[in-house]
Design an enzyme around this catalytic site. Structure first.
Site, mmCIF file in Angstrom:
data_model
loop_
_atom_site.group_PDB
_atom_site.id
_atom_site.type_symbol
_atom_site.label_atom_id
_atom_site.label_comp_id
_atom_site.label_asym_id
_atom_site.label_seq_id
_atom_site.Cartn_x
_atom_site.Cartn_y
_atom_site.Cartn_z
ATOM 1 N N SER A 1 -31.817 -48.875 0.267
ATOM 2 C CA SER A 1 -31.160 -48.314 -0.898
ATOM 3 C C SER A 1 -31.026 -46.787 -0.764
ATOM 4 O O SER A 1 -30.437 -46.310 0.201
ATOM 5 C CB SER A 1 -31.922 -48.718 -2.164
ATOM 6 O OG SER A 1 -31.146 -48.510 -3.312
ATOM 7 N N ASP B 1 -24.871 -58.044 -1.677
ATOM 8 C CA ASP B 1 -25.169 -56.853 -2.478
ATOM 9 C C ASP B 1 -23.873 -56.139 -2.827
ATOM 10 O O ASP B 1 -23.037 -55.908 -1.956
ATOM 11 C CB ASP B 1 -26.084 -55.920 -1.678
ATOM 12 C CG ASP B 1 -26.407 -54.633 -2.414
ATOM 13 O OD1 ASP B 1 -26.426 -54.638 -3.657
ATOM 14 O OD2 ASP B 1 -26.646 -53.617 -1.735
ATOM 15 N N CYS C 1 -24.832 -51.375 -2.822
ATOM 16 C CA CYS C 1 -24.783 -50.696 -1.511
ATOM 17 C C CYS C 1 -24.285 -51.726 -0.499
ATOM 18 O O CYS C 1 -25.003 -52.124 0.417
ATOM 19 C CB CYS C 1 -26.146 -50.149 -1.113
ATOM 20 S SG CYS C 1 -26.775 -48.823 -2.159
ATOM 21 N N HIS D 1 -29.383 -57.168 -1.943
ATOM 22 C CA HIS D 1 -29.803 -55.786 -1.719
ATOM 23 C C HIS D 1 -31.147 -55.696 -1.010
ATOM 24 O O HIS D 1 -31.365 -54.808 -0.192
ATOM 25 C CB HIS D 1 -29.889 -55.089 -3.083
ATOM 26 C CG HIS D 1 -30.104 -53.620 -3.032
ATOM 27 N ND1 HIS D 1 -29.142 -52.734 -2.598
ATOM 28 C CD2 HIS D 1 -31.177 -52.857 -3.383
ATOM 29 C CE1 HIS D 1 -29.607 -51.501 -2.688
ATOM 30 N NE2 HIS D 1 -30.843 -51.547 -3.154
#
EC number: 3.4.16.5
Length: 508
Positions: free
Chosen positions: A223, A411, A414, A468
Site C-alpha cells: 500500500s 484490488d 492500488c 489489496h
C-alpha cells in the site's frame, strides 16, 4: 502588478478544476482528507484515532517500572505472548522500542521474529502503509507467525513469513501503532524523515543482533509502503556506498499493491474500473475529465512543494471518490466482495488483543495507547502523497538491487493495472528488454497462482484471486513468492527445506 510563475500555475490549476467541475461536481469531502482517512479506517472495523492528541501517549515510559531508553539506543525483550499453546518453548520472538536520535522524544516500536528455519535465512523488514497504519495488522492478519482467534487465543500461521526469514515488523512513522512521541515536532511529513528514522533503527538493530549482519536483507511492504520502500532502500544503499555505518546486506525489495507513481496510477483508476465493470462508459468519460487537472497538479507538486501537493491530493482523489460513489458497497480493497455496512474487513480483534493487560505487559508497552491507524499521521503525510517515488528505483536496479512489484488482481485502490503501467514506463537500461519479455505462469502446487514478468533485476507479478492484501488472501502463494524472490529464483519452484523447527510448527 507582478505575478509569480507559482501563482500563475496555481491559478491555472484552479481554472482547470473549475472546468472539470462543470461536468462533474467535486464530492463534498474532496477538501477534507481527514474524513477520507476516517472512512478508510472504519472500513476495517478499527477506531480512527488522532495519535498526536492522545493523552495516553504523552510522557509515558516504556515497559514495567517506567524503564526508559537513551536517544539512539534500543530496549528489547524476549516475548511469549499470552494465548499461545502451553508448553511452547522460547521461539526467538522479540518486542522493543528504539529511541530515535535527532528527535525530541520519538520512540519506534517493533516486533522481531526469528526464523522457524535457519539462522542464516534472510532478514526481512515489513512496512504497512496507510500512511499511519500499524504493522501489527500484518503480524496478525497477513504474514506474521500467528492469527487471533475470536476467543483471543493465538493460532499458528503455517504460511507466516517467519518460516523462511528473520522478520521485523515496525510501527512507523511516529504516531503509528505503539510508536509515539511526547512532542508533536517529531511528526514526519515526508520520505526523508521516514527513511532516515528507519535507517537509524537498522544500524542499532544490527548492533543488538550482530549474528544477523551478514544475512541477506530485504525490504517488503504494501500500500503506502510503495512510497516508503523506494526511499528507504535508497537510504540504505547510499549509506552502504558512503560507508556511513554498519554495512547492511541489501539484496532487494518487494512492494505489494503499492502507491508509487501517482500520476500514472491515478490515471489508471477509470481504466481498471471500466475493465472490471464497476462503471459504465458514460461514467468513464465523465470522470476522466478530472485526469488532466490531476496530472497538472501532480506536476506542480513535484516542483512547487507543499501547497501544490495538497491541491494535487484533493483534485486527484476526486477520481477515486467519484468511482466509489458509483460502486456502492463494493470493497475497494477487493472488488469481488461487498462491504457490510461501513465494514469491508473486521480487524477489531487486534485492538481487543492489545487491550489485554497481560499482552501489554508481555510486550513492554506500559500504558501507551495502541493506534491501529492514525488519522494524524495520515494527514501529516498528505503533502508527500502525490510525489513520485519511482524516480529513485532505476539507480537501484542499475546497481543490482532486485525489485519485485506484485499486486492482487482484485484490488481497486492500488490496482495491478496502474502498478504494471508505472513499472513498464520506468526508464532504466533494461526497460526495452523488460517490455519484450514474455509473461510466464507463476505456479504454486502445479496451479497458476499468478502471471510473472521478469528481466534482469526487475520483476512484476500479478497475483490471482487476491485483493489489496495478498498475504491474507493467498498466504501460500505469498510465502512461495517470498521464498523464490529471496533466493533469486522467482521463475522456479523452490523445494521447501524441512527442519525440526518447521516440523514442530507444522504439527500445531
Amino acid at each position: 502588478m507582478v505575478t509569480t510563475p507559482r501563482l500563475v500555475s496555481l491559478l491555472l490549476l484552479l481554472a482547470l478544476c473549475a472546468a472539470a467541475a462543470g461536468a462533474l461536481r467535486l464530492p463534498p469531502d474532496a477538501s477534507f482528507p481527514g474524513a477520507q482517512a476516517e472512512r478508510l479506517i472504519r472500513a476495517l472495523n478499527l477506531l480512527p484515532k488522532d495519535s498526536s492528541s492522545s493523552s495516553g501517549r504523552h510522557g509515558a515510559r516504556v515497559g514495567e517500572g517506567n524503564e526508559d531508553v537513551a536517544p539512539g539506543q534500543l530496549l528489547e525483550r524476549r516475548v511469549t505472548l499470552p494465548g499461545l499453546p502451553e508448553g511452547v518453548a522460547d521461539l526467538g520472538h522479540h518486542a522493543g522500542y528504539y529511541r530515535l536520535p535527532n528527535t525530541h522524544d520519538a520512540r519506534m516500536f517493533y516486533f522481531f521474529f526469528e526464523s522457524r528455519g535457519k539462522k542464516e535465512d534472510p532478514v526481512v523488514i515489513w512496512l504497512t502503509g496507510g500512511p499511519g497504519c500499524s504493522s501489527e495488522l500484518a503480524v496478525f492478519y497477513e504474514n506474521g507467525p500467528f492469527t487471533i482467534a475470536n476467543n483471543m487465543s493465538l493460532v499458528w500461521n503455517k504460511f507466516g513469513w517467519d518460516k523462511i526469514s528473520n522478520i521485523i515488523f515496525v510501527d512507523q512513522p511516529t504516531g503509528t501503532g505503539f510508536s509515539y512521541s511526547s512532542d508533536d515536532r517529531d511528526t514526519r511529513h515526508d520520505e526523508t524523515g521516514v527513511s532516515n528514522d528507519l535507517y537509524d533503527f537498522l544500524q542499532v538493530f544490527f548492533k543488538k543482533h550482530p549474528e544477523f549482519i551478514k544475512n541477506d536483507f530485504f525490504i517488503t511492504g504494501e500500500s503506502y509502503a510503495g512510497h516508503y520502500i523506494p526511499a528507504f532502500a535508497s537510504r540504505v544503499h547510499q549509506g552502504n556506498k558512503k560507508n556511513e555505518g554498519t554495512h547492511i546486506n541489501l539484496k532487494g525489495f518487494a512492494i505489494g499493491n503499492g502507491l508509487t507513481d501517482p500520476a500514472i496510477q491515478y490515471k489508471a483508476y477509470t481504466d481498471y474500473a471500466l475493465e472490471m465493470n464497476l462503471i459504465q462508459k458514460a461514467d468513464y468519460e465523465r470522470i476522466n475529465k478530472f485526469i488532466p487537472p490531476c496530472e497538472f497538479a501532480i506536476k506542480l507538486c513535484g516542483t512547487n512543494g507543499k501547497a501544490s501537493c495538497m491541491a494535487a491530493y484533493m483534485v486527484c482523489n476526486t477520481i477515486f471518490n467519484s468511482i466509489m460513489k458509483l460502486v456502492g458497497t463494493k470493497n475497494y480493497y477487493d472488488v469481488r466482495k461487498e462491504c457490510e455496512g461501513k465494514l469491508c474487513y473486521d480487524f477489531s480483534n487486534l485492538e481487543k488483543f492489545f487491550g489485554d493487560k497481560a499482552v501489554r505487559q508481555a510486550i513492554g508497552v506500559g500504558d501507551i495507547e495502541f493506534v491501529s491507524c492514525s488519522t494524524s499521521v495520515y494527514q501529516a503525510m498528505l503533502t508527500d502523497w502525490m510525489r513520485n517515488l519511482e524516480v529513485g528505483i532505476p539507480a537501484l536496479l542499475e546497481d543490482g538491487i532486485n525489485v519485485l512489484i506484485y499486486a492482487g488482481e482484485y484490488d481497486l485502490i492500488c490496482n495491478w493495472l496502474g502498478n504494471s503501467r508505472w513499472v513498464h514506463s520506468m526508464e532504466w537500461s533494461g526497460q526495452k528488454d523488460f517490455a519484450k519479455t514474455a509473461e510466464s505462469s507463476f505456479l504454486v502446487d502445479d496451479a497458476q497462482a499468478g502471471v510473472l514478468k521478469s528481466h534482469g533485476a526487475l520483476s512484476f507479478l500479478k497475483v490471482h484471486n487476491a485483493g489489496h492484501m495478498v498475504p491474507m488472501d493467498q498466504p501460500k502463494a505469498a510465502l512461495e513468492m517470498l521464498r523464490r524472490f529471496t533466493q533469486g529464483k522467482l521463475k522456479e519452484a523452490v523445494p521447501e527445506e524441512e527442519s525440526s523447527t518447521t516440523s514442530f510448527y507444522a504439527a500445531m
